[in-house]
Design a protein around this motif. Structure first.
Motif, PDB file in Angstrom:
ATOM      1  N   ARG A 110      -4.439  -0.583  -1.432  1.00  0.00           N
ATOM      2  CA  ARG A 110      -4.039  -1.355  -1.682  1.00  0.00           C
ATOM      3  C   ARG A 110      -3.410  -2.563  -2.954  1.00  0.00           C
ATOM      4  O   ARG A 110      -4.819  -2.471  -2.750  1.00  0.00           O
ATOM      5  CB  ARG A 110      -4.278  -3.025   0.137  1.00  0.00           C
ATOM      6  CG  ARG A 110      -3.076  -3.330   0.397  1.00  0.00           C
ATOM      7  CD  ARG A 110      -3.387  -4.247   1.849  1.00  0.00           C
ATOM      8  NE  ARG A 110      -3.886  -3.652   2.271  1.00  0.00           N
ATOM      9  CZ  ARG A 110      -3.943  -4.043   4.251  1.00  0.00           C
ATOM     10  NH1 ARG A 110      -3.926  -5.352   4.388  1.00  0.00           N
ATOM     11  NH2 ARG A 110      -3.560  -2.920   4.792  1.00  0.00           N
ATOM     12  N   GLN A 169       7.275  -1.112   6.733  1.00  0.00           N
ATOM     13  CA  GLN A 169       7.606  -0.263   5.285  1.00  0.00           C
ATOM     14  C   GLN A 169       9.158  -0.592   4.915  1.00  0.00           C
ATOM     15  O   GLN A 169       9.792  -0.695   5.078  1.00  0.00           O
ATOM     16  CB  GLN A 169       7.792   1.093   6.585  1.00  0.00           C
ATOM     17  CG  GLN A 169       7.760   2.321   5.646  1.00  0.00           C
ATOM     18  CD  GLN A 169       6.871   2.272   4.951  1.00  0.00           C
ATOM     19  OE1 GLN A 169       5.774   2.422   5.281  1.00  0.00           O
ATOM     20  NE2 GLN A 169       6.640   2.493   3.923  1.00  0.00           N
ATOM     21  N   GLN A 204       0.495  -1.300  -0.221  1.00  0.00           N
ATOM     22  CA  GLN A 204       0.355   0.020   0.478  1.00  0.00           C
ATOM     23  C   GLN A 204       0.785   1.466  -0.700  1.00  0.00           C
ATOM     24  O   GLN A 204       1.322   1.502   1.039  1.00  0.00           O
ATOM     25  CB  GLN A 204      -0.258   0.138   1.191  1.00  0.00           C
ATOM     26  CG  GLN A 204      -1.796   1.227   1.257  1.00  0.00           C
ATOM     27  CD  GLN A 204      -3.368   0.952   2.168  1.00  0.00           C
ATOM     28  OE1 GLN A 204      -2.910   0.290   2.826  1.00  0.00           O
ATOM     29  NE2 GLN A 204      -4.016   1.700   1.960  1.00  0.00           N
ATOM     30  N   PRO A 205       0.707   1.760  -1.461  1.00  0.00           N
ATOM     31  CA  PRO A 205       1.503   3.192  -1.523  1.00  0.00           C
ATOM     32  C   PRO A 205       1.495   4.106  -0.197  1.00  0.00           C
ATOM     33  O   PRO A 205      -0.122   4.271  -0.546  1.00  0.00           O
ATOM     34  CB  PRO A 205       1.588   3.248  -2.799  1.00  0.00           C
ATOM     35  CG  PRO A 205       1.536   1.727  -3.130  1.00  0.00           C
ATOM     36  CD  PRO A 205       1.248   1.650  -2.394  1.00  0.00           C
ATOM     37  N   PRO A 206       1.912   5.300   0.041  1.00  0.00           N
ATOM     38  CA  PRO A 206       1.461   6.432   0.806  1.00  0.00           C
ATOM     39  C   PRO A 206      -0.412   6.863  -0.264  1.00  0.00           C
ATOM     40  O   PRO A 206       0.327   7.083  -1.357  1.00  0.00           O
ATOM     41  CB  PRO A 206       2.539   7.160   1.052  1.00  0.00           C
ATOM     42  CG  PRO A 206       3.941   6.885   0.648  1.00  0.00           C
ATOM     43  CD  PRO A 206       3.209   5.691  -0.097  1.00  0.00           C
ATOM     44  N   GLY A 207      -0.653   7.753   0.388  1.00  0.00           N
ATOM     45  CA  GLY A 207      -2.253   7.692  -0.071  1.00  0.00           C
ATOM     46  C   GLY A 207      -3.197   6.780  -0.963  1.00  0.00           C
ATOM     47  O   GLY A 207      -4.195   7.924  -1.589  1.00  0.00           O
ATOM     48  N   LYS A 208      -2.664   5.469  -1.292  1.00  0.00           N
ATOM     49  CA  LYS A 208      -3.257   4.987  -2.479  1.00  0.00           C
ATOM     50  C   LYS A 208      -3.740   3.358  -1.566  1.00  0.00           C
ATOM     51  O   LYS A 208      -3.945   3.609  -0.374  1.00  0.00           O
ATOM     52  CB  LYS A 208      -1.855   4.442  -3.673  1.00  0.00           C
ATOM     53  CG  LYS A 208      -1.418   5.389  -4.451  1.00  0.00           C
ATOM     54  CD  LYS A 208      -0.538   5.217  -5.316  1.00  0.00           C
ATOM     55  CE  LYS A 208      -0.342   6.571  -5.921  1.00  0.00           C
ATOM     56  NZ  LYS A 208       1.016   5.814  -7.569  1.00  0.00           N
ATOM     57  N   THR A 255      11.478   1.930   2.235  1.00  0.00           N
ATOM     58  CA  THR A 255      11.430   3.421   1.621  1.00  0.00           C
ATOM     59  C   THR A 255      12.611   3.262   0.527  1.00  0.00           C
ATOM     60  O   THR A 255      13.492   2.535   1.198  1.00  0.00           O
ATOM     61  CB  THR A 255      11.762   4.179   2.494  1.00  0.00           C
ATOM     62  OG1 THR A 255      10.152   4.519   3.109  1.00  0.00           O
ATOM     63  CG2 THR A 255      11.170   5.332   1.938  1.00  0.00           C
ATOM     64  N   THR A 307       8.370   2.223  -3.186  1.00  0.00           N
ATOM     65  CA  THR A 307       8.015   2.853  -1.356  1.00  0.00           C
ATOM     66  C   THR A 307       6.177   2.934  -1.328  1.00  0.00           C
ATOM     67  O   THR A 307       5.394   2.765  -1.680  1.00  0.00           O
ATOM     68  CB  THR A 307       8.193   4.031  -1.412  1.00  0.00           C
ATOM     69  OG1 THR A 307       9.693   4.735  -1.798  1.00  0.00           O
ATOM     70  CG2 THR A 307       7.880   4.765   0.613  1.00  0.00           C
ATOM     71  N   ALA A 308       5.930   1.660   0.306  1.00  0.00           N
ATOM     72  CA  ALA A 308       4.977   1.284   0.588  1.00  0.00           C
ATOM     73  C   ALA A 308       4.578   0.578   1.705  1.00  0.00           C
ATOM     74  O   ALA A 308       5.942   0.183   2.894  1.00  0.00           O
ATOM     75  CB  ALA A 308       4.084  -0.017  -0.516  1.00  0.00           C
ATOM     76  N   THR A 309       3.886   0.582   2.450  1.00  0.00           N
ATOM     77  CA  THR A 309       3.948  -1.098   3.574  1.00  0.00           C
ATOM     78  C   THR A 309       3.567  -2.131   2.862  1.00  0.00           C
ATOM     79  O   THR A 309       2.658  -1.911   1.822  1.00  0.00           O
ATOM     80  CB  THR A 309       2.841  -0.569   4.475  1.00  0.00           C
ATOM     81  OG1 THR A 309       3.082   1.129   5.136  1.00  0.00           O
ATOM     82  CG2 THR A 309       2.715  -1.187   5.746  1.00  0.00           C
TER      83      THR A 309
END
Length: 119
Positions: A45, A114, A39-43, A116, A94-96
């Motif tokens: 999963r 995480q 799950q990228p930031p703001g996006k 990065t 970059t994502a969780t």
């Protein structure tokens, strides 16, 4: 209680490599399809990679187009662990990252880790 424990994340430069590990029970690794989501930031999963039950070289795998050729999913049932080898990492990776086990109508999730990619 089923637990999936991810490890191996962190900060890496573009072009670098990381290997994520997902440790769980012997029953899960031997009997469930295993997946890595991210799950990228703001996006939302998304599914990054999947490996079916089994450990032979013919065990079915799936990769999202965005990671194909760079990521490799594998399982080691003897170690109760599923891996995601990530090479040639890009900032957009970059994502969780989440490990998931699916089977018999059930799904289990790890807590996420995480990754990065930045210079």
């Amino acid at each position: 209680q089923v637990q999936l424990v991810e490890s191996g994340g962190g900060l890496v430069q573009p072009g670098g490599s990381l290997r994520l590990s997902c440790y769980t029970s012997a029953f899960i690794t031997s009997n469930y399809a295993m997946r890595w989501y991210r799950q990228p930031p703001g996006k939302e999963r998304e599914l990054a990679a999947q490996i079916a039950i089994g450990t032979s070289i013919y065990t079915s795998t799936y990769y999202a187009d965005s990671v194909k050729g760079r990521f490799t999913i594998s399982r080691d049932n003897a170690k109760n662990t599923v891996y995601l080898q990530m090479n040639n990492l890009k900032p957009e990776d970059t994502a969780t990252y989440y490990c998931s086990a699916s089977g018999g109508g059930r799904s289990y999730w790890g807590q996420g880790i995480q990754v990065t990619v930045a210079s």
